[in-house]
Enzyme design. Structure first.
Site, mmCIF file in Angstrom:
data_model
loop_
_atom_site.group_PDB
_atom_site.id
_atom_site.type_symbol
_atom_site.label_atom_id
_atom_site.label_comp_id
_atom_site.label_asym_id
_atom_site.label_seq_id
_atom_site.Cartn_x
_atom_site.Cartn_y
_atom_site.Cartn_z
ATOM 1 N N LYS A 181 5.746 34.421 64.358
ATOM 2 C CA LYS A 181 6.880 34.033 64.872
ATOM 3 C C LYS A 181 8.096 34.966 65.134
ATOM 4 C CE LYS A 181 10.361 32.780 62.571
ATOM 5 N NZ LYS A 181 11.642 33.060 62.012
ATOM 6 N N LYS A 211 17.472 42.270 63.769
ATOM 7 C CA LYS A 211 16.598 41.364 62.852
ATOM 8 C C LYS A 211 15.105 41.700 63.725
ATOM 9 C CE LYS A 211 14.038 39.416 59.604
ATOM 10 N NZ LYS A 211 14.272 38.187 59.172
#
Length: 296
Positions: A239, A171
């Site tokens: 983030k 990811k």
């Protein structure tokens, strides 16, 4: 029918839980938002009173939370998921968090007889709503196969990528590539427009050639029109870029392009664009070039 406890009914979690209920599973969900709980109930699920209520009788628990502190609180803290579920339960954390947190959750689960997968997703709000997510899964192969029927209700591309934490690494790689492409598409738009070339026409050509990408396919028109309603906010991409940089440090590799993209994303957040879609990197690139545009 599988009993599913679903924790985290945000922009993506709500449609994901609804798809599971629609597929015939018994879904109990919990979120701090009363509106989110109402949406789950309308979709055929059950609104739980708290985390323990949502997961106590579950065969599978899915968490879809903003970042690692929330995962640690919900899963590892006293009274959390690991305290409330029965041995043998399968926990699939579909949040995007640090690989080391996923590994820590898996180790803590193993001590209590809980099977754990890290299964972050790509596809944004649209992918969640259309049940078209890409799901990259880390953990034991047998546990992946046990969870596959649930994942198939949520996504189109579902791949076991390795051991615990591997899903989060994949990811992170996804997010650095996505951020980089957005940055380059933004630069292409600025160059085309500053040169007096119609950006929409130019990007149509790029989308049909070697420069073609999923981002150009889906986002070129909205970017040229300066439509930045969020499908995936800059705040969240900020983030995720931090996760990518931390993973690079952990792996002892240099990712210079990723560092640059991370700074562009950070700049967008600092400029007040954090609530906009990550395609709003275009506004950052315009600012660097001394050009301005109005968001639609």
């Amino acid at each position: 029918m599988t009993k599913v406890g679903f924790i985290g009914l945000g922009v993506m979690g709500t449609p994901m839980a609804a798809h599971l209920a629609g597929a015939g599973h018994d879904v109990s969900g919990f979120d701090l938002s009363a509106d989110a709980l109402a949406k789950l109930t309308a979709a055929g699920g059950r609104a739980a009173a708290d985390v323990a209520d949502a997961v106590a009788e579950a065969d599978v628990v899915i968490t879809m939370l903003p970042d690692h502190p929330q995962v640690e609180q919900v899963v590892l803290a006293p009274g959390g998921v690991l305290d409330a579920v029965k041995p043998g339960t399968l926990l699939a954390d579909m949040s995007t968090i640090r690989p080391e947190t996923s590994i820590a959750v898996a180790k803590a689960g193993a001590l209590k007889g809980i099977r754990v997968l890290d299964a972050p997703v790509s596809g944004g709000q649209a992918g969640a709503e259309q049940a078209a997510l890409s799901i990259m899964v880390g953990g034991e192969a047998d546990d992946f196969e046990a969870a596959r029927p649930l994942f198939e209700a949520l996504g189109k591309t579902i791949v076991h990528v390795g051991p615990h934490g591997a899903g989060q690494v994949v990811k992170a790689a996804n997010q650095l590539v996505v951020g980089g492409i957005y940055g380059l598409v933004a630069e292409a738009i600025v160059l085309l427009e500053a040169s007096g070339v119609d950006a929409g026409t130019g990007l149509d050509v790029l989308a049909g050639g070697l420069a073609g990408s999923r981002i150009l396919e889906l986002k070129r028109k909205s970017m040229v029109a300066r439509q930045f309603q969020p499908g995936f906010r800059i705040d969240l991409h900020h983030k995720d870029m931090g996760i990518a940089l931390a993973a690079a440090r952990q792996a002892d590799v240099a990712l210079p392009m990723t560092g640059l993209v991370a700074q562009l994303v950070a700049a967008g957040r600092a400029m007040g664009y954090g609530s906009l879609d990550h395609s709003a990197l275009l506004k950052v690139v315009e600012g660097v070039s001394g050009r301005t545009s109005e968001e639609v």
